[in-house]
Design an enzyme around this catalytic site. Structure first.
Site, mmCIF file in Angstrom:
data_model
loop_
_atom_site.group_PDB
_atom_site.id
_atom_site.type_symbol
_atom_site.label_atom_id
_atom_site.label_comp_id
_atom_site.label_asym_id
_atom_site.label_seq_id
_atom_site.Cartn_x
_atom_site.Cartn_y
_atom_site.Cartn_z
ATOM 1 C CB SER A 182 -71.910 -83.354 -59.710
ATOM 2 O OG SER A 182 -71.464 -84.441 -60.347
ATOM 3 C CB THR A 198 -66.961 -80.929 -63.208
ATOM 4 O OG1 THR A 198 -68.083 -80.191 -63.675
ATOM 5 C CG2 THR A 198 -67.202 -80.568 -61.705
ATOM 6 C CE LYS A 243 -65.084 -79.864 -67.569
ATOM 7 N NZ LYS A 243 -66.372 -80.608 -68.176
ATOM 8 C CG ASN A 274 -63.657 -85.008 -68.710
ATOM 9 O OD1 ASN A 274 -62.547 -85.429 -69.608
ATOM 10 N ND2 ASN A 274 -64.915 -85.513 -69.103
ATOM 11 C CG ASP A 328 -66.216 -83.406 -70.626
ATOM 12 O OD1 ASP A 328 -66.939 -84.150 -70.256
ATOM 13 O OD2 ASP A 328 -66.056 -82.520 -70.204
ATOM 14 N N GLY A 333 -73.235 -71.100 -76.335
ATOM 15 C CA GLY A 333 -72.100 -70.483 -75.632
ATOM 16 C C GLY A 333 -70.886 -71.611 -76.685
ATOM 17 N N GLY A 377 -68.120 -71.494 -74.443
ATOM 18 C CA GLY A 377 -66.497 -72.261 -73.170
ATOM 19 C C GLY A 377 -65.819 -73.301 -72.666
HETATM 20 P P1 NAP Z 1 -67.785 -72.824 -68.624
HETATM 21 O O1 NAP Z 1 -66.556 -72.922 -69.054
HETATM 22 O O2 NAP Z 1 -67.752 -71.758 -67.885
HETATM 23 O O3 NAP Z 1 -68.679 -72.070 -70.258
HETATM 24 C C1 NAP Z 1 -69.817 -71.480 -70.144
HETATM 25 C C2 NAP Z 1 -70.421 -70.953 -71.832
HETATM 26 O O4 NAP Z 1 -72.150 -70.188 -71.377
HETATM 27 C C3 NAP Z 1 -69.862 -69.428 -71.525
HETATM 28 O O5 NAP Z 1 -69.164 -69.402 -72.589
HETATM 29 C C4 NAP Z 1 -70.251 -68.575 -71.194
HETATM 30 O O6 NAP Z 1 -70.145 -67.528 -71.516
HETATM 31 C C5 NAP Z 1 -71.639 -69.164 -71.576
HETATM 32 N N1 NAP Z 1 -72.891 -69.098 -70.293
HETATM 33 C C6 NAP Z 1 -73.113 -69.056 -69.200
HETATM 34 N N2 NAP Z 1 -74.387 -68.223 -68.094
HETATM 35 C C7 NAP Z 1 -74.678 -67.929 -69.078
HETATM 36 C C8 NAP Z 1 -75.902 -66.947 -69.803
HETATM 37 N N3 NAP Z 1 -77.365 -66.974 -68.816
HETATM 38 N N4 NAP Z 1 -76.419 -66.250 -71.159
HETATM 39 C C9 NAP Z 1 -75.962 -66.944 -72.234
HETATM 40 N N5 NAP Z 1 -74.676 -67.411 -71.964
HETATM 41 C C10 NAP Z 1 -73.804 -68.079 -70.844
HETATM 42 O O7 NAP Z 1 -68.928 -73.826 -68.432
HETATM 43 P P2 NAP Z 1 -68.830 -75.372 -69.194
HETATM 44 O O8 NAP Z 1 -67.651 -76.517 -68.664
HETATM 45 O O9 NAP Z 1 -68.894 -75.159 -70.534
HETATM 46 O O10 NAP Z 1 -70.526 -75.890 -69.245
HETATM 47 C C11 NAP Z 1 -71.392 -75.174 -69.472
HETATM 48 C C12 NAP Z 1 -72.528 -76.499 -69.052
HETATM 49 O O11 NAP Z 1 -72.331 -77.269 -69.768
HETATM 50 C C13 NAP Z 1 -72.847 -76.329 -67.597
HETATM 51 O O12 NAP Z 1 -74.060 -76.648 -67.554
HETATM 52 C C14 NAP Z 1 -72.078 -77.937 -67.449
HETATM 53 O O13 NAP Z 1 -72.505 -78.945 -66.158
HETATM 54 C C15 NAP Z 1 -72.527 -78.557 -68.680
HETATM 55 N N6 NAP Z 1 -71.927 -79.852 -69.105
HETATM 56 C C16 NAP Z 1 -72.493 -80.691 -68.892
HETATM 57 C C17 NAP Z 1 -71.478 -82.103 -69.231
HETATM 58 C C18 NAP Z 1 -72.326 -83.353 -69.413
HETATM 59 O O14 NAP Z 1 -71.418 -84.510 -69.270
HETATM 60 N N7 NAP Z 1 -73.651 -83.437 -69.462
HETATM 61 C C19 NAP Z 1 -70.243 -82.231 -69.385
HETATM 62 C C20 NAP Z 1 -69.656 -80.853 -69.303
HETATM 63 C C21 NAP Z 1 -69.962 -79.256 -68.996
HETATM 64 P P3 NAP Z 1 -69.406 -66.790 -70.583
HETATM 65 O O15 NAP Z 1 -68.215 -66.748 -69.971
HETATM 66 O O16 NAP Z 1 -69.688 -65.147 -70.778
HETATM 67 O O17 NAP Z 1 -69.518 -66.894 -69.045
#
Ligand code: NAP
Length: 270
Positions: A20, A66, A70, A91, A106, A130, A132
């Site tokens: 991070s 994170t 969350k 978050n 977020d 996605g 999540g």
């Molecule tokens: P999360 O709750 O774990 O959700 C991830 C999503 O992506 C789920 O729908 C998951 O599906 C899917 N996924 C995971 N691996 C995959 C793959 N190889 N192919 C296709 N789909 C896939 O995570 P999140 O909190 O939403 O975070 C997602 C991303 O956003 C992370 O990289 C995080 O660092 C980034 N993010 C960035 C910020 C920012 O401020 N820039 C803020 C929040 C998050 P399954 O359930 O099937 O695994």
């Protein structure tokens, strides 16, 4: 706001958290504001979370959350902002009168980053990869964009259908057709975080669509570089990261941080 009592400890709860960039720019903002509190990354395995949260509440701590905590921190909060309640994820947390409060910055972080990129929010046709926590934040943010529609593409459709059941402007697709009239394509999966795998073939993105990758990494993601090379307006997740962090700081201390100092610290990590 924290109700007048400044946090005595600031942490980032995650598993893992070593990657991070938040400690870097939050630390810079704290020093600039003359606040003598360190922002510590805390790697907490899911089975340890309950005990760690109890200790943090007792210590009058605050912080960020994170992956993968969350949702669990949302469930543990006694009070949530309306935005956090809607997103089903927290978050940003703090303690007030001995109870745990949660927000989701977020949501506004995404909104600010989209506007900074010049995204036309009115009537936006968003394709969201996605389903999540980050995708939920995008659904909450776009709910306030006049006439915007969101189409989710997810490898686990049931997770996407859950969001579509909550948000009336959201639908789910299992085909690639949604890309045809897309004005904004958002990657809310972790694909591209550690390698150059792309969440979607850049050649399939309509010419006028803007691209937002919520993933960030040193030198930007391969997907963002490829989208920009084919003429798209594109950005990785750094602006959203910065904006959600600035809003969290404001929650904890009741005043905005020096965002230029935060940005300079983040740019130094490029
Ligand atoms: P999360 O709750 O774990 O959700 C991830 C999503 O992506 C789920 O729908 C998951 O599906 C899917 N996924 C995971 N691996 C995959 C793959 N190889 N192919 C296709 N789909 C896939 O995570 P999140 O909190 O939403 O975070 C997602 C991303 O956003 C992370 O990289 C995080 O660092 C980034 N993010 C960035 C910020 C920012 O401020 N820039 C803020 C929040 C998050 P399954 O359930 O099937 O695994």
């Amino acid at each position: 706001m924290t109700g007048g009592s400044r946090p005595r400890r600031l942490v980032l709860l995650g598993h893992p958290v070593a990657h991070s960039l938040s400690p870097l720019f939050q630390g810079a903002a704290l020093r600039a504001a003359g606040i003598d509190v360190r922002y510590e990354p805390l790697d907490v395995a899911p089975h340890e979370l309950e005990k760690v949260l109890a200790d943090l509440v007792a210590a009058g701590a605050a912080g960020n959350v994170t992956i993968p905590h969350k949702r669990a921190v949302w469930a543990a909060c006694a009070r949530r902002t309306a935005v956090a309640a809607r997103a089903g994820a927290v978050n940003t947390f703090w303690v007030h009168e001995g109870t745990l409060h949660g927000d989701n910055t977020d949501v506004a972080g995404f909104d600010r980053a989209a506007r900074a990129l010049g995204v036309a929010t009115t009537g936006a046709r968003v394709v969201l990869l996605g389903a999540g926590g980050a995708a939920a934040a995008v659904c909450v943010a776009t709910e306030s964009w006049d006439g915007a529609r969101v189409c989710i593409v997810a490898r686990r459709p049931e997770q996407a259908h859950h969001l579509a059941a909550v948000f009336s402007h959201v639908e789910v697709t299992e085909t690639a057709d949604a890309l045809a009239d897309c004005s904004l394509l958002v990657n809310a999966t972790p694909v591209g975080m550690r390698d150059d795998v792309m969440p979607c073939d850049p050649s399939r993105i309509p010419p006028d669509a803007a691209v937002m990758d919520l993933v960030y990494r040193r030198g930007e993601t391969a997907w963002v570089r490829a989208a920009r090379a084919t003429g798209h307006v594109a950005a990785d997740g750094r602006e959203m990261l910065l904006q959600q962090g600035a809003l969290a700081f404001e929650r904890w201390f009741g005043m905005p941080p020096d965002i230029d100092i935060m940005r300079a610290a983040l740019d130094g990590a490029r």
